[in-house]
Each structure stands twice: as C-alpha cells, then as structure tokens.
Design an enzyme around this catalytic site. Structure first.
Site, PDB file in Angstrom:
ATOM      1  CB  CYS A   1      10.796  -3.332  -1.193  1.00 38.21           C
ATOM      2  SG  CYS A   1       9.272  -2.560  -0.642  1.00 38.21           S
TER       3      CYS A   1
ATOM      4  CG  HIS B   1      15.621  -4.794   0.957  1.00 32.59           C
ATOM      5  ND1 HIS B   1      16.545  -4.883   1.980  1.00 32.59           N
ATOM      6  CD2 HIS B   1      15.024  -3.590   1.106  1.00 32.59           C
ATOM      7  CE1 HIS B   1      16.481  -3.779   2.721  1.00 32.59           C
ATOM      8  NE2 HIS B   1      15.576  -2.974   2.212  1.00 32.59           N
TER       9      HIS B   1
ATOM     10  NE  ARG C   1      13.128   0.018   7.594  1.00 33.24           N
ATOM     11  CZ  ARG C   1      14.177   0.834   7.560  1.00 33.24           C
ATOM     12  NH1 ARG C   1      15.169   0.689   8.392  1.00 33.24           N
ATOM     13  NH2 ARG C   1      14.249   1.806   6.689  1.00 33.24           N
TER      14      ARG C   1
ATOM     15  CB  CYS D   1      11.194   1.392   3.478  1.00 36.26           C
ATOM     16  SG  CYS D   1      12.546   0.392   4.146  1.00 36.26           S
TER      17      CYS D   1
END
Lengths: 287, 271
Positions: free
Chosen positions: B180, B184, B228, B232
């Site tokens: 992630c 991010h 979500r 991802c």
C-alpha cells in the site's frame, strides 16, 4: 511499416552484446520470425524464486514445514528459516487466515522473498550493509535474453508501456493468462514530452534516450534496470519485471527500443505545432 | 414516479462522467473533479443505495424472516446513530475485531440465517447482480453523518490489530513488489492522472476515511471500504482477499485511526 519499426529492424542486426554467443542468437531470430509476438508466453526462468515454491524444493525441509506448524500452532507462511519478529509472525498468521483456499500459484504470491521482507522492514530505506547485500543478490538474479542485448521493436514497446493488462488473479476479475502482460510504465512515469498524462510515482522519462545512444552499454543498463531495478537501486519501488517473469526478456528489449530509439516519441522534444504568435512565451516542452 | 425521476438523473450523471474524463490535465483536472463533486453533492445517486439499505435493514428477511433491528453494532442492539464512527472495534461475542461489513455479515448469519459464503460471494455488485451489503453498509454509515471518526482503541486486540494493519500497509509482496505504501506515502503522487492519498497527511486521510462508502461514478454503484481493500490487492496482483477478513479489518482499523477526527459525510462521490 512505420519508419520507426523499419529502423528498429536494422538496429537489431548491429550491436551484439559481448557476453552472448552468436549461435544462440540465430535460434532466437528464428523464433522471432515464426512466432507471433502476441502469442508468445514467457518462459519460466530457472532461478526466479517466484516460480519455484520453496516449500517443495527439498523433501526434508518441506516435511519440516508440515510438521513445524502443528507444533508451534502458527503456520509460518514466510520463509521458514527467517527470524520473524513477534509482529511479523502475527501478520503472517492474519494473512494465512485472510486468504481462503488458494491454488498454489496464487498462494505463492503472498509469500515474501528475502528482498521484499527486508525492504518492508526497512521501509524501503536500507542501511549500507543491507544495500550491498541486496545489490549483489539481485544482480545475480538477472538473466539475459538468448538473442543477445539488441533493441527490440519500439512500436510493440509503445503498446507495452501503455498496457496495464495482465497478472491479475482470483475468482472475481482475473486477467486472461493467455494474453500478454503489459509493463504499464505509463501509470508511474511521464514518457513523452508531449503527453503529460503519465503518473509521477517514478521519475519522468521524457527524453530518456537523448544523449544515451543505442550502444550496447546503454541497452545493457536499461535492460538491467527494467529486469531488476533493485540490482541498481536497492529497495527501489519499481517492480522487478524480469525477475518475476512479469515481462519477458524480449518484451523488455521492446520497451528499451521505445525508450532509446532516436525517432521514438519519447525522444522527440520539438513542439507539436508552431507556437502561437504574440504570446511572448516559448512552447512548453517538458524534459 | 420519484424513482423514475432519480433514474433519469442517474443516467444524466453517468453521461457527464464519461464526457468529463478525457479532457483532464493535471492541475485543472483536480479542480474540475472537485467542482464536479460539489455540483453532485446535493443530488448524489448514492442516496438511492441509502434508501434501499434502510428498507433492507428494517424489513424481515432471510430464512429466519427477521429484520436486523436486534443487531448490535457496538453501541447496543438497534443503536445505529454513531455506531459506524466507532468501528472497527472488538466484539466480545465473537472475540475478534470487526469492521461494519464483517459485523453486518455476522448479524445476517446469526439473526437472519443467511449463508456466510453466499453473502461474501455477492458482497460486491456486478453488472448482473446488485449487492445488498453495499446498500446496508452505506445506510448504517450514513447514520453517523456529521460525527467524527473515533475508534475506541482500548481493547488489547484493537491495539494489536492496529499494529498488524500498519505492518500490512508496508508489507511488499507479489509479482510487482508492491505494498500500500508504494502509492500512499508521498505527497502529490498520481497513477496516471489519478491523485493518491498520502497516509502521512492527516487532513487527506480524514477527508478520505470520512467519505467511504462512496458512489463510484466509474463503476455506477456505491462501493465500500471492503471493496477498496479487495480492489487494491487485486491491482497489486495478489489473490482475492476474503471479504471481512482480519487482514482487511486490520488495514481498515489502521486507516480509520489515522483518520481520527475526520467528519463522516457519506455517501460521497468519487471517480
């Protein structure tokens, strides 16, 4: 045939990498002619740990892997010999619990290799010692194309940098494994000076080939950077496309052609049309 | 009659979405999307899902033909106001931390008698099949509108799950070496033209976490945080993560705690 691909066909004949023998190149050229590119599937690379479930490598070890979890009570999904800390063991247990019954080729994707584990721990900022270890390990993992380090087809390369297709698995929306994977370079890099729709997770590659030429050394460097970026930049966020078999060596050479070829849109920095008069500004060109 | 009118509105917005996309350039793109969201806020198609969720929630359903009114979402059976703002949380009755969606599944299985696997299979709507869980989730979440995200983080397992979620956020794996964190953790990053939330920017995280579930214009439906998480992982070329699994709950707990104080305003509209 476009001028770019014609030129690339000429280029293919010129520089051969010193390390590669001439004999092998012939068979690769033969393959190139007779096998449609879109149908070409990647060949398993013998050293890629990805394609080789560690668990089944050595009978003695795999037996241990089956027995050990029963004793410990927690299934160690990450490499068995590694010293995971308490939090990492909890994470592995949660992962084990959160992905149901998976075919082995999917389950393997959740297992970290040493470099993934070390870079996760270091939050992608490895210390000096670790940097050296990763550089050496990843360098040894590079395999070179059978046909030698010669530029591929820049037109195919352009399709590959834009295609985000391939590699998705699961029940809900899997990609068709028979279709070629794309490199999706465009998602993270600006590629062409006249196209500012690329992503910015990686550096801009607009004008990448300017001043680099198409010498064997330039091709080799770029090939290695795409095949295994961590052989040059430990814990790089860029995927190790070749190491994982996500792109074939031939596809990497196609992308290299797109990036290095002097006629490629990547390396054409002149404005699309005449600058409007009386603005007092020069046409904006991104490099 | 009213539903018919809303449908026309919906079709109108979808056309607008298609027309609005190809002409974007980075800076203007961000502005025009913000403008687009502002214009749509007052007549958000997601309100249709809220209305449907309300019907589904209070109506007798499933093999046991009971409503979900006895479901305890953390503040006691039947208390919906503010329940979402304090989720995920530890539940004594299952001895684990659950987010809104895994808790709803628990109630639908234990109270109404639905089949767990079947619910998980149909959790995300597709072209052919509308999801009840998406509607139920956005309905319950909307009952916390105007409140601040405030998970309790008191039970030891909640703290543990937070740390696991943080670890998973940074855990690289799969054939693209992604985590992630790859997308991010840095300010102003984009995939193509799509802006990416930066976990280190509290204001951004509050805004994002307070705005899910959201109406996804590109998908024509309300999507939830569970979707979500699945999306991802799927994009990272990892296998399908189980709906409501501990990995997803740990990640959602980590993200929600990072977004503490964010004001809940759902359903929002996102690309």
């Amino acid at each position: 045939m476009s001028p770019v691909s014609a030129a690339s066909r000429l280029l293919k004949k010129s520089p051969v990498d010193a390390r590669q023998g001439g004999k092998r190149r012939k068979s690769a050229v033969y393959m190139r002619v007779h096998e449609p590119r879109s149908l070409r599937r990647f060949e398993p690379l013998s050293n890629a740990a990805w394609r080789r479930p560690r668990l089944f490598q050595q009978p003695a070890r795999s037996l241990l892997c089956l027995v050990l979890p029963l004793l410990v009570g927690v299934v160690p999904m990450a490499a068995e010999a590694r010293d995971l800390n308490a939090l990492e063991r909890q994470m592995e247990a949660v992962i084990q619990d959160s992905w149901g019954d998976l075919p082995s080729h999917e389950a393997r994707r959740l297992v970290q290799d040493e470099t993934q584990l070390e870079c996760s721990r270091a939050r992608n900022r490895p210390g000096e010692g670790l940097q050296a270890q990763i550089l050496a390990r990843e360098r040894a993992r590079i395999r070179y194309p059978q046909g030698g380090l010669v530029l591929g087809d820049p037109v195919v390369g352009e399709q590959l940098v834009r295609s985000g297709y391939g590699g998705r698995v699961g029940q809900r929306r899997p990609d068709d494994p028979a279709r070629a994977n794309g490199g999706n370079c465009h998602a993270c890099h600006l590629l062409e000076p006249r196209d500012d729709t690329g992503g910015n997770l990686g550096p801009s590659l607009a004008g990448y080939g300017l001043g680099r030429g198409t010498e064997p050394s330039a091709i080799r460097h770029l090939y290695e950077r795409i095949y295994n970026p961590q052989s040059l930049n430990p814990c790089s966020e860029m995927p190790r496309f070749g190491y994982h078999g996500f792109l074939t060596p031939e596809q990497i050479l196609d992308i290299a052609a797109y990036l290095l070829h002097p006629e490629s849109p990547v390396n054409r920095t002149e404005p699309l049309r005449e600058a409007p008069v009386d603005t007092g500004r020069s046409p904006s060109v991104q490099r | 009659m009213r539903a018919y009118f809303l449908l026309i509105l919906l079709a109108f917005f979808s056309v607008g979405a298609v027309l609005a996309q190809p002409v974007l350039v980075p800076e203007e793109g961000v502005d025009s999307i913000a403008e687009y969201r502002r214009m749509l806020r007052e007549s958000n198609p997601g309100e249709l899902w809220v209305a449907r969720g309300e019907r589904l929630y209070h109506q007798p359903r499933g093999p046991n033909q009971v409503s979900l009114d006895a479901c305890d979402l953390g503040l006691g059976p039947g208390v919906l106001e503010g329940a979402f703002a304090a989720l995920p949380r530890y539940f004594e009755d299952v001895a684990r931390v659950q987010d809104l969606e895994s808790r709803l599944v628990y109630c639908m299985v234990t109270l109404q008698g639905f089949d767990r696997d079947h619910l998980a299979e149909q959790a995300f709507s597709t072209g052919e099949q509308e999801s009840d869980l998406e509607a139920l989730t956005v309905y319950v979440a909307s009952r916390s509108n105007g409140m601040a995200l405030s998970v309790q983080m008191e039970h030891p397992r909640e703290l543990e799950m937070y740390r696991i979620g943080e670890g998973l956020f940074h855990r690289r794996s799969g054939p693209l070496d992604l985590s992630c964190a790859t997308c991010h953790t840095t300010e102003g990053r984009r995939i193509r033209l799509q802006g990416l939330m930066n976990i280190n920017d509290d204001l951004q995280v509050r805004e994002v976490m307070g705005s899910w579930p959201t109406y996804r214009v590109s998908q024509g439906t309300v999507r939830t945080l569970q979707h979500r998480m699945w999306d991802c992982h799927w994009q990272m070329r990892l296998p399908d993560v189980d709906y409501g699994s501990d990995a997803t709950v740990a990640l959602i707990l980590f993200l929600t705690e990072q977004g503490r104080g964010g004001i809940i305003d759902v359903p929002s509209i996102r690309r």
